[in-house]
Design an enzyme around this catalytic site. Structure first.
Site, PDB file in Angstrom:
ATOM      1  N   CYS A 134       0.834  -1.239   0.020  1.00 54.04           N
ATOM      2  CA  CYS A 134      -0.041  -0.057   0.046  1.00 54.04           C
ATOM      3  C   CYS A 134       0.784   1.165  -0.015  1.00 54.04           C
ATOM      4  O   CYS A 134       1.812   1.332   0.719  1.00 54.04           O
ATOM      5  CB  CYS A 134      -0.932   0.090   1.281  1.00 54.04           C
ATOM      6  SG  CYS A 134      -2.146  -1.188   1.299  1.00 54.04           S
ATOM      7  N   ARG A 155       4.133  -0.262  -4.698  1.00 49.91           N
ATOM      8  CA  ARG A 155       3.812  -0.787  -3.342  1.00 49.91           C
ATOM      9  C   ARG A 155       2.640  -1.838  -3.245  1.00 49.91           C
ATOM     10  O   ARG A 155       2.090  -2.097  -2.221  1.00 49.91           O
ATOM     11  CB  ARG A 155       3.559   0.544  -2.396  1.00 49.91           C
ATOM     12  CG  ARG A 155       5.112   1.020  -2.368  1.00 49.91           C
ATOM     13  CD  ARG A 155       4.777   2.406  -1.404  1.00 49.91           C
ATOM     14  NE  ARG A 155       4.693   1.979   0.141  1.00 49.91           N
ATOM     15  CZ  ARG A 155       5.551   1.705   0.783  1.00 49.91           C
ATOM     16  NH1 ARG A 155       6.754   1.837   0.480  1.00 49.91           N
ATOM     17  NH2 ARG A 155       5.191   1.272   2.126  1.00 49.91           N
ATOM     18  N   TRP A 187      -2.478  -2.818  -1.763  1.00 52.56           N
ATOM     19  CA  TRP A 187      -2.138  -4.124  -1.804  1.00 52.56           C
ATOM     20  C   TRP A 187      -3.043  -5.047  -0.755  1.00 52.56           C
ATOM     21  O   TRP A 187      -2.763  -4.893   0.409  1.00 52.56           O
ATOM     22  CB  TRP A 187      -0.557  -4.546  -1.550  1.00 52.56           C
ATOM     23  CG  TRP A 187      -0.057  -5.864  -1.616  1.00 52.56           C
ATOM     24  CD1 TRP A 187       0.149  -6.392  -3.081  1.00 52.56           C
ATOM     25  CD2 TRP A 187      -0.049  -6.889  -0.741  1.00 52.56           C
ATOM     26  NE1 TRP A 187       0.470  -7.695  -2.982  1.00 52.56           N
ATOM     27  CE2 TRP A 187       0.380  -8.241  -1.596  1.00 52.56           C
ATOM     28  CE3 TRP A 187      -0.181  -7.005   0.425  1.00 52.56           C
ATOM     29  CZ2 TRP A 187       0.923  -9.309  -1.294  1.00 52.56           C
ATOM     30  CZ3 TRP A 187       0.178  -8.343   0.990  1.00 52.56           C
ATOM     31  CH2 TRP A 187       0.413  -9.486   0.400  1.00 52.56           C
ATOM     32  N   ASN A 241      -1.735   2.342   5.642  1.00 52.27           N
ATOM     33  CA  ASN A 241      -0.814   1.460   5.175  1.00 52.27           C
ATOM     34  C   ASN A 241      -0.382   0.506   6.306  1.00 52.27           C
ATOM     35  O   ASN A 241       0.291   1.219   7.186  1.00 52.27           O
ATOM     36  CB  ASN A 241       0.216   1.919   4.280  1.00 52.27           C
ATOM     37  CG  ASN A 241       1.600   0.890   4.221  1.00 52.27           C
ATOM     38  OD1 ASN A 241       2.519   1.338   4.295  1.00 52.27           O
ATOM     39  ND2 ASN A 241       1.449  -0.308   4.168  1.00 52.27           N
ATOM     40  N   GLY A 242      -0.493  -0.841   6.436  1.00 56.34           N
ATOM     41  CA  GLY A 242      -0.226  -1.541   7.812  1.00 56.34           C
ATOM     42  C   GLY A 242      -1.337  -2.445   7.960  1.00 56.34           C
ATOM     43  O   GLY A 242      -2.308  -2.436   7.099  1.00 56.34           O
ATOM     44  N   GLU A 265      18.155 -17.149  -7.622  1.00 54.65           N
ATOM     45  CA  GLU A 265      17.614 -15.749  -8.196  1.00 54.65           C
ATOM     46  C   GLU A 265      17.160 -15.687  -9.448  1.00 54.65           C
ATOM     47  O   GLU A 265      16.129 -14.935 -10.066  1.00 54.65           O
ATOM     48  CB  GLU A 265      18.781 -14.956  -7.944  1.00 54.65           C
ATOM     49  CG  GLU A 265      18.512 -13.364  -8.264  1.00 54.65           C
ATOM     50  CD  GLU A 265      17.343 -12.818  -7.265  1.00 54.65           C
ATOM     51  OE1 GLU A 265      16.889 -13.232  -6.597  1.00 54.65           O
ATOM     52  OE2 GLU A 265      16.693 -11.766  -8.179  1.00 54.65           O
ATOM     53  N   LYS A 268      13.239 -14.580 -10.644  1.00 57.42           N
ATOM     54  CA  LYS A 268      13.074 -13.591 -11.409  1.00 57.42           C
ATOM     55  C   LYS A 268      11.979 -14.001 -12.623  1.00 57.42           C
ATOM     56  O   LYS A 268      11.072 -13.494 -12.850  1.00 57.42           O
ATOM     57  CB  LYS A 268      14.117 -13.096 -12.085  1.00 57.42           C
ATOM     58  CG  LYS A 268      15.094 -12.201 -11.672  1.00 57.42           C
ATOM     59  CD  LYS A 268      14.646 -10.730 -11.312  1.00 57.42           C
ATOM     60  CE  LYS A 268      13.909 -10.892  -9.968  1.00 57.42           C
ATOM     61  NZ  LYS A 268      14.578 -10.484  -8.725  1.00 57.42           N
ATOM     62  N   GLU A 287       8.363 -14.665 -10.934  1.00 56.63           N
ATOM     63  CA  GLU A 287       7.606 -13.514 -10.400  1.00 56.63           C
ATOM     64  C   GLU A 287       7.096 -12.648 -11.635  1.00 56.63           C
ATOM     65  O   GLU A 287       5.988 -12.018 -11.661  1.00 56.63           O
ATOM     66  CB  GLU A 287       8.457 -12.750  -9.301  1.00 56.63           C
ATOM     67  CG  GLU A 287       9.488 -12.168  -9.982  1.00 56.63           C
ATOM     68  CD  GLU A 287      10.116 -11.401  -8.813  1.00 56.63           C
ATOM     69  OE1 GLU A 287       9.725 -10.856  -7.981  1.00 56.63           O
ATOM     70  OE2 GLU A 287      11.432 -11.248  -8.743  1.00 56.63           O
ATOM     71  N   HIS A 320      19.210 -36.083  -7.596  1.00 51.50           N
ATOM     72  CA  HIS A 320      18.353 -36.658  -6.429  1.00 51.50           C
ATOM     73  C   HIS A 320      16.958 -36.454  -6.422  1.00 51.50           C
ATOM     74  O   HIS A 320      16.190 -36.369  -5.572  1.00 51.50           O
ATOM     75  CB  HIS A 320      19.070 -36.149  -4.999  1.00 51.50           C
ATOM     76  CG  HIS A 320      20.351 -36.407  -4.666  1.00 51.50           C
ATOM     77  ND1 HIS A 320      20.854 -37.703  -4.579  1.00 51.50           N
ATOM     78  CD2 HIS A 320      21.379 -35.601  -5.093  1.00 51.50           C
ATOM     79  CE1 HIS A 320      22.177 -37.663  -4.416  1.00 51.50           C
ATOM     80  NE2 HIS A 320      22.592 -36.473  -4.595  1.00 51.50           N
ATOM     81  N   LYS A 374       6.208  -4.118  -3.981  1.00 46.35           N
ATOM     82  CA  LYS A 374       7.849  -3.930  -3.531  1.00 46.35           C
ATOM     83  C   LYS A 374       7.958  -3.848  -2.088  1.00 46.35           C
ATOM     84  O   LYS A 374       9.202  -4.529  -2.178  1.00 46.35           O
ATOM     85  CB  LYS A 374       8.016  -2.540  -4.711  1.00 46.35           C
ATOM     86  CG  LYS A 374       9.567  -2.218  -4.474  1.00 46.35           C
ATOM     87  CD  LYS A 374      10.296  -2.958  -5.526  1.00 46.35           C
ATOM     88  CE  LYS A 374      11.843  -2.758  -5.814  1.00 46.35           C
ATOM     89  NZ  LYS A 374      12.137  -3.802  -6.091  1.00 46.35           N
TER      90      LYS A 374
HETATM   91  C1  F6R Z   1      11.914 -10.328  -5.681  1.00 45.48           C
HETATM   92  C2  F6R Z   1      11.616  -9.316  -4.748  1.00 45.48           C
HETATM   93  C3  F6R Z   1      11.336  -9.697  -3.364  1.00 45.48           C
HETATM   94  C4  F6R Z   1      12.205  -8.924  -2.393  1.00 45.48           C
HETATM   95  C5  F6R Z   1      11.838  -9.438  -0.902  1.00 45.48           C
HETATM   96  C6  F6R Z   1      12.617  -8.627   0.190  1.00 45.48           C
HETATM   97  O1  F6R Z   1      12.411  -9.619  -6.866  1.00 45.48           O
HETATM   98  O2  F6R Z   1      11.902  -8.041  -5.188  1.00 45.48           O
HETATM   99  O3  F6R Z   1      11.556 -11.105  -3.083  1.00 45.48           O
HETATM  100  O4  F6R Z   1      13.562  -9.370  -2.577  1.00 45.48           O
HETATM  101  O5  F6R Z   1      10.458  -8.852  -0.802  1.00 45.48           O
HETATM  102  O6  F6R Z   1      12.235  -7.212  -0.007  1.00 45.48           O
HETATM  103  P1  F6R Z   1      13.495  -6.262   0.600  1.00 45.48           P
HETATM  104  O7  F6R Z   1      14.923  -6.513   0.038  1.00 45.48           O
HETATM  105  O8  F6R Z   1      12.795  -4.906   0.411  1.00 45.48           O
HETATM  106  O9  F6R Z   1      13.659  -6.586   1.998  1.00 45.48           O
END
Ligand code: F6R
Length: 614
Positions: free
Chosen positions: A2, A27, A74, A100-101, A487, A491, A494, A510, A609
């Site tokens: 949010c 957000r 969100w 937000n929260g 990673e 990517k 997501e 395995h 994010k």
């Molecule tokens: C993936 C991504 C998330 C963040 C995770 C942690 O691309 O962006 O997996 O890495 O939510 O977020 P931060 O780094 O802000 O603590």
């Protein structure tokens, strides 16, 4: 999770709020809404979907007024629909709140309010706040500021809020606990926002509110900061370093693509001033004060989530290999609820792009209570995690707006490499010439990424074209490149919604090897490193089962060229830095696959994010 934005001043609020919401959309983007005070009534417009959907709706009606609040959501409590969208109003529509929260005791508060005759329209936790404020105003006959303050004393959980009321049409209240809130101070105007992006083009003067602080903003240009316990606070005004161009797309189709291409600069900025490669020395001012404690630590515990957790896993290889320290890497969400054995002389490193991730914050609070030293590795200056840490090192990746993390990851790995070398230098676990070699290579990484970006885009597009309809992907790597494989898989899943798994290449036999057939693309990180022969064996195992190998290799790797159908070459570097270079083509591959599948690259479904809820 949010985004909130609010304005009070002489200008029209609506364009400022909408522009701010677009900047905060990373957000959350389930629904959006605004409320303005217009001709002595609260004008409310809210809509399911993106801010652009809200704009469409607003274009059919009148939204005029110079005090207003806006929200992009969100969803946590209640599905993403118009009713649950913020702002929320009290019954006589004289008060509007954005939040937000999560209000954790909302169910109990709601029940009590319902017993006293309050009727709820939405399924959100937030709606209790507006009714609570309404009730306090009626009973106490107090100011809006006091009503908000008293209401906040009744709630537990996290909040960043902004409140307006018809009874005080020249006043706005903001408050925070656990969710970020920034106050922008302009010429006789004020802004409230979840971060600095909606504020930056109007003023550089900001105040970062702390937990349990609130602010009363008045149209006459005066403001007052106090705690929710009614203690006065003298404001600390700071100068924003953020520049407008940093948060715009700058000609790129998506923020994610821009951020991938920014990596030479973000890595350069993250290491600049911190190394002397001639001398082979590392300077990390943030760690100096705690040098003895860091060097004597028997164990480092790394806590983080998502991509930052992958950077943490890579740091385990770095710290163990270079600095010979015991490392444990923990998902913050598991660590905080697991009753882990924590020693007061353990060092905890919290890694976070946003600096606001709720689970990471909670994990460090827990470790702090056990007496650990907390070091933060964060990207957003002034965010909650660096403030909750004793010391640390910022990454200087600049604002990352694409929801999928790219440049923040490689900046984290660069800074963690420096931290490992900083310990190695002081503990003598490496010779000066060994340290020097890695530092020189680290300084060369930006130009090597540039080269990769120049050379590989067309080829990656071709590979994306071949595989964008695949239903599954496997990503394999060993050693330093195993976290980079994880990673790469994250990517892809997501942003393209293709199921992808990252695996240590040797573990494949395995279990996951059963998945391999001629339909299965297998991305193998096959740099020319100390276990190169081993990874060739793993590629053989895939090829023997007709898997489609996409290999990330260093130039002219004859053996892998013979085996793999698809090759993406990256420049040679030292082993511990190779995952940085390998990550770049993996980011591009997921970007182009997502694009070809018609996915929303910057705002993938269900994600946000900044994950400020646990
Ligand atoms: C993936 C991504 C998330 C963040 C995770 C942690 O691309 O962006 O997996 O890495 O939510 O977020 P931060 O780094 O802000 O603590």
């Amino acid at each position: 999770m949010c985004g909130i934005v609010a304005y009070i001043g002489p200008k029209e609020a609506y364009p400022i709020l909408v522009k701010g919401l677009k900047r905060l959309e990373y957000r959350g983007y389930d629904s959006a809404g605004i409320a303005l005070i217009q001709n002595n009534e609260i004008r409310l417009v809210k809509q399911k979907g993106k801010v652009s959907d809200l704009e469409l709706l607003a274009s059919e009606t009148s939204v005029v007024g110079s005090i207003g609040i806006g929200h992009t959501r969100w969803a946590t409590h209640g599905e993403p629909n118009q009713v649950n969208a913020h702002p929320h109003l009290n019954s006589d529509e004289s008060i509007a709140v954005i939040h937000n929260g999560i209000i954790e005791n909302y169910a109990a508060l709601k029940e009590e309010l319902q017993k006293r005759g309050y009727i709820f329209k939405s399924d959100t936790d937030t709606e209790v706040l507006v009714h609570l404020i309404d009730e306090i105003l009626k009973i106490e006959k107090c100011s809006l500021k006091d009503a908000v303050r008293l209401a906040l004393n009744e709630v537990s959980g996290a909040y960043a809020i902004a409140v307006i009321s018809l009874k005080e049409p020249n006043t706005m209240i903001g408050a925070r606990k656990g969710s970020p809130l920034i106050l922008g101070i302009g010429e006789n105007e004020f802004f409230i926002a979840s971060d600095a992006t909606p504020v930056v083009e109007y003023t550089k003067k900001v105040i970062y509110l702390k937990d349990e602080e609130m602010v009363e903003l008045n149209r006459d240009g005066s403001f007052e900061i106090l705690t929710i316990h009614n203690e006065a606070i003298s404001p600390k005004i700071q100068e924003l370093e953020l520049k407008l161009e940093m948060i715009e797309k700058g000609g790129y189709e998506h923020f994610m693509l821009k951020e991938i291409f920014e990596q030479p600069k973000s890595i350069f900025d993250s290491i600049r001033g911190r190394i002397d490669s001639n001398e082979g020395t590392i300077k990390l001012g943030g760690l100096e004060e705690y040098k003895t404690r860091i060097l004597n630590a028997k164990r480092i515990i790394i806590v983080s989530c998502g991509t930052s957790w992958h950077a943490g896993l890579l740091a385990e290889y770095l710290f163990e290999d270079l600095a010979r320290v015991n490392v444990e890497v923990e998902y913050a969400s598991e660590f905080r609820y697991r009753n882990p054995v924590i020693d007061s002389d353990d060092i905890v490193i919290a890694i976070s792009q946003s600096g606001e991730t709720a689970d990471t914050l909670a994990a460090i609070e827990m470790a702090k209570q056990k007496g650990c030293l907390i070091l933060g590795v964060c990207n957003v200056v002034g965010s909650s995690i660096p403030r909750a840490s004793h010391a640390g090192c910022y990454t200087h990746a600049g604002p990352e707006i694409g929801v999928a993390s790219t440049k923040a990851f490689t900046a984290q790995v660069s800074v963690l490499t420096l931290m490992a070398l900083w310990i190695a230098e002081r503990k003598g676990t490496m010779t000066p010439s060994e340290i020097k070699q890695i530092l020189i290579e680290l300084e060369n990484i930006p130009s090597k990424i540039e080269k990769t970006l120049e050379n590989s885009v067309d080829q990656i597009k071709d590979i994306a074209k071949k595989f964008y309809e695949s239903r599954n992907f496997l990503y394999l790597g060993r050693g330093y490149n195993f976290p980079a494989a994880l990673e790469g898989a994250l990517k892809l899943k997501e942003i393209s919604y293709i199921h992808a798994e990252g695996y240590p290449a040797a573990e494949m036999k395995h279990g996951p090897i059963a998945l391999i057939d001629e339909e299965m693309p297998v991305v193998v990180l096959a740099n020319n490193d100390s276990i190169h022969e081993k990874i060739i064996n793993n590629i053989q195992e895939v090829v023997a089962r007709k898997g489609q190998v996409i290999a990330i290799t260093t130039a002219n790797d004859v053996e892998i060229n013979k085996l793999a159908k698809h090759i993406i070459e990256v420049p040679e570097t030292v082993e511990c830095l190779s995952p940085i270079l390998a990550s770049v083509p993996l980011q591009l591959l997921s970007y182009y696959i997502a694009l070809m599948r018609g996915c929303n690259v910057d705002q993938p479904r269900n994600l946000a994010k900044s994950v400020t809820v646990e």
